[in-house]
Design an enzyme around this catalytic site. Structure first.
Site, PDB file in Angstrom:
ATOM      1  N   THR A  48       0.822  -1.209   0.000  1.00  0.00           N
ATOM      2  CA  THR A  48       0.000   0.000   0.000  1.00  0.00           C
ATOM      3  C   THR A  48       0.856   1.259   0.000  1.00  0.00           C
ATOM      4  O   THR A  48       0.515   2.257  -0.657  1.00  0.00           O
ATOM      5  CB  THR A  48      -0.933  -0.014   1.223  1.00  0.00           C
ATOM      6  OG1 THR A  48      -1.704  -1.224   1.222  1.00  0.00           O
ATOM      7  CG2 THR A  48      -1.882   1.170   1.200  1.00  0.00           C
ATOM      8  N   GLU A  52      -6.939  -2.397  -2.128  1.00  0.00           N
ATOM      9  CA  GLU A  52      -7.431  -3.679  -1.607  1.00  0.00           C
ATOM     10  C   GLU A  52      -8.866  -3.501  -1.118  1.00  0.00           C
ATOM     11  O   GLU A  52      -9.157  -2.542  -0.400  1.00  0.00           O
ATOM     12  CB  GLU A  52      -6.524  -4.147  -0.467  1.00  0.00           C
ATOM     13  CG  GLU A  52      -6.609  -5.622  -0.156  1.00  0.00           C
ATOM     14  CD  GLU A  52      -5.555  -6.050   0.851  1.00  0.00           C
ATOM     15  OE1 GLU A  52      -5.183  -7.231   0.872  1.00  0.00           O
ATOM     16  OE2 GLU A  52      -5.106  -5.185   1.631  1.00  0.00           O
ATOM     17  N   GLN A  55     -12.545 -17.477   2.433  1.00  0.00           N
ATOM     18  CA  GLN A  55     -11.754 -17.408   1.209  1.00  0.00           C
ATOM     19  C   GLN A  55     -12.622 -17.124  -0.010  1.00  0.00           C
ATOM     20  O   GLN A  55     -12.212 -16.400  -0.916  1.00  0.00           O
ATOM     21  CB  GLN A  55     -10.982 -18.708   1.011  1.00  0.00           C
ATOM     22  CG  GLN A  55      -9.813 -18.895   1.953  1.00  0.00           C
ATOM     23  CD  GLN A  55      -8.777 -17.784   1.826  1.00  0.00           C
ATOM     24  OE1 GLN A  55      -8.278 -17.288   2.823  1.00  0.00           O
ATOM     25  NE2 GLN A  55      -8.463 -17.405   0.593  1.00  0.00           N
TER      26      GLN A  55
END
Length: 607
Positions: free
Chosen positions: A298, A317, A355
């Site tokens: 980032t 993100e 996930q």
């Protein structure tokens, strides 16, 4: 007024100008006023000179209305009509005599209001006048009469004490605020509206006796403390207002900005997606920054966005979707990792759900980005003036790297691992920038970041993540040397990687190197996963699709240990590798449409 002897029908003098206008609208107003005048005598009996009795309007019920249609007088809590103003006040404000027809109006004037002034006069503020009570004009008005008439205060000493407490609190509160009998904010005439003192109130309640009861003595003894508390509260309120005025010098502008931000955040992104725009075609290279948590992805993206500006589109993100849409998947995942409940089906199911949620934003954005690709222009080598599309992570991490780490940690079952692996997709031109960092420095940066959900992560977790990235990188190297079908045959146990090397007509890699790459790659894990059901066509197709898709990618490796706090140097290394590798190519995108899509994703991530 119609029906009154010696009076002409029509609106009062203040509205004569409107009556002279012969427009249809004003004609309707004139008829409406006439209807009101005809209705007035039948509602209430006029007083004053019109009634012939010559009595005063003590209740102040008959006042000149401020506007048409006039409003009825307000009523108190007990249902009685509340007096507004005396006849003398109306006479002084309107310039009408007590015997004029205006005092006979059956409608009341709201408190503090003033009838409209004639055209040649400027409107003036109303001058308050003392009101007369029903019991006589010589007595002081009692503002707590309505309180004593209510059902909650009738009967007993408690009701008297409660009324006294309200009255005493109001007086002491005014004293604490510095509002004396001759306050700057009131006129002398308004001093008559003062609430009676506690002694006079007790005198009326106790039959003329000035000595209060026991509860009154207690309250009177503590009156000084009550006054001090009210004064301190008023000072604190003024102080807080002064501080807020200093901190907010442009309060109106801040309010407008806050409203604009709320309006902007409430906009539905799909409206932006589907709106028409002028396409702006630009060549751009897509880079996906990958690595363990806390390596500096980032930070690098923010630096590049500040340097390149409009030549760069940064895709952050999707942290908000993971943490605020439905359940917090990040928190749930770290909870399962730190509890270390290995080999349990319920744990595997929870990890699978997390996930799958991690993969959703990447798949959606990849599909949208694919629709903005100009395929007719094809692809070309990266040029110095090309634009850059920089992503914080690729679908590779959510569907391959971290599931592999969880599988090795026995937090994900074989079946659930195949479910996640089947969601992996990639497009030609996607370039993975693997940012490597030693575990010690990575751990230091992770602690410095100080995220609450990352407090339970240790060096072992970071090492397992790096090993998973290394396994995927080794598998990608094999796809660059061998056909996907040959690799699947090795995974199914039909042949070995050494045999595949020897059967190649033009071997470009030695069998020893190929064997080492295979053992360290994800393909060795896949062989173990599908071994019990290696004849199943679905499992083989999943492996084949994964191998083919993995071959689409290109990798750039950067060791961040060589660029300690050197972001320009790190970007130079990435840029030079992208220029030198002919397989890394730029594609043509609708830059305007892609910018709108990414801006909506960024807005949702900030909100």
């Amino acid at each position: 007024m119609a029906g009154f002897p010696g009076k002409e029908a029509g609106p009062p003098g203040g509205w004569r100008k409107c009556q002279e206008d012969e427009s249809p609208e004003n004609e309707r107003h004139e008829n409406f006023y006439a209807e009101i005048d005809d209705f007035a005598p039948s509602v209430l009996t006029p007083t004053g000179s019109d009634s012939g009795a010559g009595e005063e309007d003590d209740d102040g019920l008959y006042q000149v209305p401020t506007h048409w249609p006039p409003l009825m007088a307000p009523t108190g809590l007990s249902g009685e009509r509340v007096p507004c103003r005396t006849q003398a006040a109306v006479t002084s404000n309107t310039g009408n005599s007590p015997g004029s027809r205006h005092t006979s109006c059956p409608f009341t004037l709201p408190r503090g209001a003033q009838p409209p002034a004639p055209a040649h006069q400027k409107p003036t503020a109303p001058t308050p006048k003392p009101r007369s009570r029903e019991c006589g004009p010589s007595k002081t008005p009692d503002p707590f009469s309505w309180f004593r008439k209510t059902s909650c205060t009738e009967g007993g000493a408690d009701s008297t004490s409660r009324s006294f407490m309200y009255q005493k609190g109001f007086e002491e509160g005014l004293a604490g605020l510095g509002l004396d009998d001759k306050s700057d904010c009131e006129s002398e005439d308004e001093s008559n509206f003062r609430r009676p003192s506690s002694h006079s109130a007790l005198k009326q309640k106790n039959g003329g006796k000035g000595k209060p009861s026991g509860l009154f003595e207690h309250l009177a003894a503590h009156g000084r403390e009550f006054s001090k508390l009210s004064k301190h509260a008023a000072q604190l309120k003024r102080l807080s207002g002064s501080v807020m005025n200093v901190l907010n010098l442009d309060d109106a502008q801040d309010t407008r900005q806050a409203k604009a931000q709320r309006k902007e955040s409430m906009r539905v992104p799909i409206v932006t997606h589907l709106t028409n725009h002028v396409p702006v075609i630009k060549p751009a290279c897509s880079l996906f920054l990958e690595g363990a948590p806390g390596v500096g992805k980032t930070t690098m993206l923010n630096h590049l966005k500040a340097v390149f500006g409009d030549l760069t589109i940064v895709v952050p993100e999707p942290m908000r979707y993971w943490t605020h849409v439905y359940e917090n998947a990040i928190k749930a995942m770290h909870k399962n990792v730190t509890r270390a409940r290995h080999g349990r089906e319920d744990t595997s199911a929870e990890v699978l759900a997390c996930q799958m949620k991690f993969t959703t934003p990447f798949r959606v954005l990849a599909s949208r980005k694919r629709s903005l690709l100009v395929t007719e222009s094809g692809a070309r080598s990266v040029a110095p003036l090309d634009c850059w599309i920089l992503h914080d992570r690729h679908l590779l991490s959510a569907s391959v790297v971290f599931p592999l780490m969880l599988l090795r940690s026995q937090l994900l079952s074989y079946s659930d691992f195949i479910q996640v692996l089947a969601t992996f997709t990639a497009d030609p031109g996607d370039t993975i920038v693997w940012m490597k960092l030693n575990v010690e420095e990575n751990m230091r940066r992770l602690k410095k970041r100080g995220r609450k959900h990352e407090s339970g992560l240790d060096a072992g977790y970071l090492k397992s993540v790096n090993d998973a990235y290394h396994a995927v990188y080794c598998a990608w190297l094999l796809t660059q040397y061998f056909a996907p079908e040959d690799i699947v045959k090795v995974c199914a146990g039909l042949t070995t990687i050494t045999t595949v090397c020897h059967q190649s007509h033009t071997p470009i890699i030695r069998s020893g190197v190929a064997e080492k790459l295979y053992k360290n790659s994800i393909f060795s894990v896949l062989k173990e996963v599908i071994q019990p059901f290696r004849a199943d066509a679905v499992l083989l197709e999943v492996c084949l699709a994964f191998t083919r898709t993995l071959a689409y990618l290109q990798f750039v490796l950067v060791d961040l240990s060589e660029f300690q706090d050197d972001l320009p140097g790190c970007w130079t290394e990435i840029y030079m590798q992208a220029l030198k590798n002919p397989a890394i190519r730029s594609q043509f995108f609708d830059w305007a449409g892609l910018s709108k899509v990414i801006s909506d994703f960024e807005r949702g991530n900030r909100d």
